[in-house]
Motif scaffolding. Sequence first.
Motif, PDB file in Angstrom:
ATOM      1  N   UNK A  94       0.839  -1.204   0.000  1.00 19.70           N
ATOM      2  CA  UNK A  94       0.000   0.000   0.000  1.00 19.70           C
ATOM      3  C   UNK A  94       0.874   1.255   0.000  1.00 19.70           C
ATOM      4  N   UNK A  95       1.982   1.215   0.744  1.00 20.13           N
ATOM      5  CA  UNK A  95       2.914   2.345   0.725  1.00 20.13           C
ATOM      6  C   UNK A  95       3.525   2.525  -0.657  1.00 20.13           C
ATOM      7  N   UNK A  96       3.892   1.398  -1.287  1.00 24.48           N
ATOM      8  CA  UNK A  96       4.473   1.469  -2.631  1.00 24.48           C
ATOM      9  C   UNK A  96       3.484   2.081  -3.613  1.00 24.48           C
ATOM     10  N   UNK A  97       2.226   1.645  -3.545  1.00 27.49           N
ATOM     11  CA  UNK A  97       1.208   2.183  -4.445  1.00 27.49           C
ATOM     12  C   UNK A  97       1.025   3.681  -4.228  1.00 27.49           C
ATOM     13  N   UNK A  98       1.041   4.106  -2.961  1.00 29.05           N
ATOM     14  CA  UNK A  98       0.901   5.529  -2.657  1.00 29.05           C
ATOM     15  C   UNK A  98       2.063   6.330  -3.250  1.00 29.05           C
ATOM     16  N   UNK A  99       3.267   5.770  -3.155  1.00 26.44           N
ATOM     17  CA  UNK A  99       4.438   6.463  -3.726  1.00 26.44           C
ATOM     18  C   UNK A  99       4.324   6.596  -5.236  1.00 26.44           C
ATOM     19  N   UNK A 100       3.887   5.532  -5.898  1.00 27.87           N
ATOM     20  CA  UNK A 100       3.733   5.604  -7.353  1.00 27.87           C
ATOM     21  C   UNK A 100       2.675   6.636  -7.750  1.00 27.87           C
ATOM     22  N   UNK A 111       4.649   9.347 -19.149  1.00 33.76           N
ATOM     23  CA  UNK A 111       4.968   8.261 -18.221  1.00 33.76           C
ATOM     24  C   UNK A 111       4.135   8.325 -16.945  1.00 33.76           C
ATOM     25  N   UNK A 112       3.330   9.357 -16.829  1.00 37.00           N
ATOM     26  CA  UNK A 112       2.414   9.422 -15.692  1.00 37.00           C
ATOM     27  C   UNK A 112       1.536   8.184 -15.652  1.00 37.00           C
ATOM     28  N   UNK A 113       1.052   7.761 -16.820  1.00 38.26           N
ATOM     29  CA  UNK A 113       0.195   6.577 -16.881  1.00 38.26           C
ATOM     30  C   UNK A 113       0.960   5.336 -16.469  1.00 38.26           C
ATOM     31  N   UNK A 114       2.229   5.240 -16.856  1.00 44.58           N
ATOM     32  CA  UNK A 114       3.048   4.089 -16.471  1.00 44.58           C
ATOM     33  C   UNK A 114       3.187   4.018 -14.951  1.00 44.58           C
ATOM     34  N   UNK A 115       3.351   5.157 -14.317  1.00 47.93           N
ATOM     35  CA  UNK A 115       3.473   5.170 -12.856  1.00 47.93           C
ATOM     36  C   UNK A 115       2.171   4.739 -12.185  1.00 47.93           C
ATOM     37  N   UNK A 116       1.051   5.179 -12.728  1.00 46.44           N
ATOM     38  CA  UNK A 116      -0.241   4.753 -12.180  1.00 46.44           C
ATOM     39  C   UNK A 116      -0.435   3.249 -12.356  1.00 46.44           C
ATOM     40  N   UNK A 117       0.012   2.724 -13.495  1.00 41.89           N
ATOM     41  CA  UNK A 117      -0.079   1.278 -13.711  1.00 41.89           C
ATOM     42  C   UNK A 117       0.865   0.520 -12.784  1.00 41.89           C
ATOM     43  N   UNK A 118       2.008   1.118 -12.456  1.00 41.05           N
ATOM     44  CA  UNK A 118       2.879   0.520 -11.443  1.00 41.05           C
ATOM     45  C   UNK A 118       2.148   0.434 -10.105  1.00 41.05           C
ATOM     46  N   UNK A 119       1.370   1.456  -9.802  1.00 41.84           N
ATOM     47  CA  UNK A 119       0.576   1.432  -8.569  1.00 41.84           C
ATOM     48  C   UNK A 119      -0.434   0.290  -8.604  1.00 41.84           C
ATOM     49  N   UNK A 132      -7.244  -1.639  -6.621  1.00 46.62           N
ATOM     50  CA  UNK A 132      -6.744  -1.894  -7.970  1.00 46.62           C
ATOM     51  C   UNK A 132      -7.841  -1.650  -8.999  1.00 46.62           C
ATOM     52  N   UNK A 133      -9.048  -2.119  -8.699  1.00 44.08           N
ATOM     53  CA  UNK A 133     -10.179  -1.944  -9.623  1.00 44.08           C
ATOM     54  C   UNK A 133     -10.492  -0.464  -9.810  1.00 44.08           C
ATOM     55  N   UNK A 134     -10.512   0.265  -8.715  1.00 43.36           N
ATOM     56  CA  UNK A 134     -10.826   1.690  -8.782  1.00 43.36           C
ATOM     57  C   UNK A 134      -9.784   2.448  -9.599  1.00 43.36           C
ATOM     58  N   UNK A 135      -8.510   2.143  -9.364  1.00 44.87           N
ATOM     59  CA  UNK A 135      -7.449   2.844 -10.087  1.00 44.87           C
ATOM     60  C   UNK A 135      -7.433   2.455 -11.563  1.00 44.87           C
ATOM     61  N   UNK A 136      -7.693   1.194 -11.846  1.00 37.97           N
ATOM     62  CA  UNK A 136      -7.773   0.772 -13.249  1.00 37.97           C
ATOM     63  C   UNK A 136      -8.888   1.504 -13.982  1.00 37.97           C
ATOM     64  N   UNK A 137     -10.015   1.702 -13.317  1.00 33.27           N
ATOM     65  CA  UNK A 137     -11.129   2.436 -13.938  1.00 33.27           C
ATOM     66  C   UNK A 137     -10.730   3.879 -14.220  1.00 33.27           C
ATOM     67  N   UNK A 138     -10.011   4.464 -13.284  1.00 31.43           N
ATOM     68  CA  UNK A 138      -9.529   5.842 -13.448  1.00 31.43           C
ATOM     69  C   UNK A 138      -8.574   5.948 -14.639  1.00 31.43           C
ATOM     70  N   UNK A 139      -7.685   4.984 -14.737  1.00 29.11           N
ATOM     71  CA  UNK A 139      -6.714   4.985 -15.842  1.00 29.11           C
ATOM     72  C   UNK A 139      -7.412   4.753 -17.173  1.00 29.11           C
ATOM     73  N   UNK A 152      -2.938   0.795 -22.764  1.00 26.96           N
ATOM     74  CA  UNK A 152      -4.215   0.078 -22.809  1.00 26.96           C
ATOM     75  C   UNK A 152      -3.967  -1.424 -22.672  1.00 26.96           C
ATOM     76  N   UNK A 153      -2.952  -1.939 -23.377  1.00 17.90           N
ATOM     77  CA  UNK A 153      -2.653  -3.380 -23.303  1.00 17.90           C
ATOM     78  C   UNK A 153      -2.277  -3.773 -21.879  1.00 17.90           C
ATOM     79  N   UNK A 154      -1.431  -2.967 -21.268  1.00 18.21           N
ATOM     80  CA  UNK A 154      -0.998  -3.292 -19.908  1.00 18.21           C
ATOM     81  C   UNK A 154      -2.170  -3.249 -18.933  1.00 18.21           C
ATOM     82  N   UNK A 155      -3.007  -2.243 -19.057  1.00 15.24           N
ATOM     83  CA  UNK A 155      -4.182  -2.145 -18.185  1.00 15.24           C
ATOM     84  C   UNK A 155      -5.125  -3.315 -18.411  1.00 15.24           C
ATOM     85  N   UNK A 156      -5.281  -3.725 -19.670  1.00 12.52           N
ATOM     86  CA  UNK A 156      -6.170  -4.844 -19.988  1.00 12.52           C
ATOM     87  C   UNK A 156      -5.675  -6.133 -19.349  1.00 12.52           C
TER      88      UNK A 156
END
Length: 370
Positions: A94-100, A111-119, A132-139, A152-156
């Motif tokens: 959870x800390x790692x996700x917050x940092x990303x 690369x903002x999107x890449x960081x969100x996907x890292x989260x 994870x579901x909520x953040x994926x919907x946001x992305x 899109x592929x990575x999120x899918x």
Amino acid sequence: MRSCCLGFEKPYLFFIIIVGAMMINAAAGAFAESSEPALQPAVQTLAQKAFAQKTDAAVRQFFEKNLAALPNAQAKVQALTLLAEYEQHNGNYSNAADCYRRAAGFDTTDKKTALLLDAVRVLLCGGSMDSARSLLSEIAAALPVSDEDPYYRRAAVYDTWRLLAEDRADRAVPLITAYTKKKAFSEYHPALLFTLWWVNGDEDAKQRLLKEYPAGMEAAAVNGTVTVQPSTFWYLMPRSGLAQKPAAGSTASKTSTVSKTGTSSEAIKASPQSSAASKTEAASAQPSKPAAGSETQAKPSYYQLGFYKTKKYAEALATDLQKKHFTPIIKEEMRPSGTVYFAVLVKENAAGDMGLRLKDAGYEAFPIFP
């Protein structure tokens, strides 16, 4: 035997590994995405001092205290990314996700999107499916619905793993199968084929994996050359009996972690020491995280060694444990879908060394915290 699971005695050694890797890859362009810029001098200095601290909490505090003094937004992105990697290394997902996410807030590039996907990735590793579901919907709301878009592929792909972990194989498996037939998803094919084998014992997926990607870590996991270490993410997955059985000549103590290259490594994330399965969340199959600040201090009450959809596989593991003088418990858990899963647990002992005893006996065990 192939083993990439490294233990670090001091936080400073983590600095040497991760900063060195980032600088090498920045020069060589070895990451799946475009090469990373070299760490700014101010970030290198901050990281070196932070990772010289003696405890995880002190490392985190040092980063947070000095973050605002960094000279620009990109430096803050780099520092937060380093801290995220460190938190993930210690199992603090959870800390790692917050940092990303915070890093993404400073990033003004694509690369903002890449960081969100890292989260999303670390939330999946930690079993935080709602987040994870909520953040994926946001992305997804900001992405073009196109197989040609790499984000899109990575999120899918992440979303299919999220569905599987939520016991929605009826939706996930057809999507995964379709992606394994699309050229656009070729970078994810090893991970997706492995997933099909893991959850369904899919023989066609196994044979294709061994034929087309014989040198990959996924193939090694399938044929028993290495074993996938337990992490919250993979323990939440339905698991076929085939995935439980090591190949002839292999041992349960053979372990591996896969490097962060953005594709198959993220699926197998096989819980590296960098995933630090030994320090994460959970009680039973649907983990709940310890209170903030207690992740690295809390003592487990049980160790989970298996999580199955088929009871006979759980019983087989329990029998094997009994032969080695352990006292296993099989716990049933019903998901909202009505599907019953069977977790194999061993209780922590008074000496507090049950995890080490299991490891010495050749088992990879996931700690369950009160």
